[in-house]
Design an enzyme around this catalytic site. Sequence first.
Site, PDB file in Angstrom:
ATOM      1  N   SER A 139       0.314  23.243  39.182  1.00  0.00           N
ATOM      2  CA  SER A 139       1.236  23.189  38.046  1.00  0.00           C
ATOM      3  C   SER A 139       2.598  23.679  38.515  1.00  0.00           C
ATOM      4  CB  SER A 139       0.719  24.106  36.929  1.00  0.00           C
ATOM      5  OG  SER A 139       1.698  24.324  35.940  1.00  0.00           O
ATOM      6  N   TYR A 152      -2.434  32.501  33.965  1.00  0.00           N
ATOM      7  CA  TYR A 152      -2.389  31.088  34.329  1.00  0.00           C
ATOM      8  C   TYR A 152      -1.476  30.874  35.542  1.00  0.00           C
ATOM      9  CZ  TYR A 152      -1.423  26.085  33.965  1.00  0.00           C
ATOM     10  OH  TYR A 152      -1.272  24.743  34.244  1.00  0.00           O
TER      11      TYR A 152
END
Length: 255
Positions: A139, A152
Amino acid sequence: MTDQSTLAGKHALVTGGGTGIGLAIARALADRGAQVTITGRRQAVLDDVSGAGIHGVGMDVRDEASVQDAVSTAIAARGPVQICVPNAGIAEGRTVPKTDLAFWQNIMATNLDGAFLTIKACLPGMLETDWGRVIAVSSIAGLRGLPGAAAYSASKHGLIGLIRSLSEEYMGKPYTFNALCPGYVDTPIVDRNQEAIAQRTGMSAEAARQLMIDANRHKRLIDADEVAAAALWLVGPGSQSINGQTIQIAGGQTA
């Protein structure tokens, strides 16, 4: 060696392949001729999208025995995995003061441990062949900090570190290791985050969605097929010198 302009004769494994980015990558690989094993915890979801070169196998990436069993089953049916796509992940945000250890560990077990276990299970068979590609779905948060999502972000940073280390370990051999780093992609994860942001902040669902859209430099959500196209590039002809890279798919310079 099999003609790389198609993927006929290649076995690909995509975790979290029943929906979203994973499904888009699985379909793109199957369209190119690969036999694709998709994994996930919900067998019914996998069964719904299986067919035409796509085969669903239940697997929980957080469970080492589950990963080993599922990968062994896939290899027995379709041969060594030469394209490994650790994609399964969860995207949930909490500030650090509100992050308890159980939340942190679940994020890490899914996003980082799951990728490690998947690659570890696929790698021995891949190394017995003359070609291999590992494409991890990280990501943009793996390249920069994401406010309100420390767990995350840390998991995605760790995934990139794993990929870079593997690329160094097998440098000069016919295997490459790269990470895709998309921004906000139009998938069910964005839908869930929209609701979570709205509940957490009190803003409307529409405003929460716009917040994610605005985070992408080109001010739109990315289509999952755009991420799949990048994966196809990394398994296509001429990809052998793309190794240890973080491919940003975010509409502009972000890191």
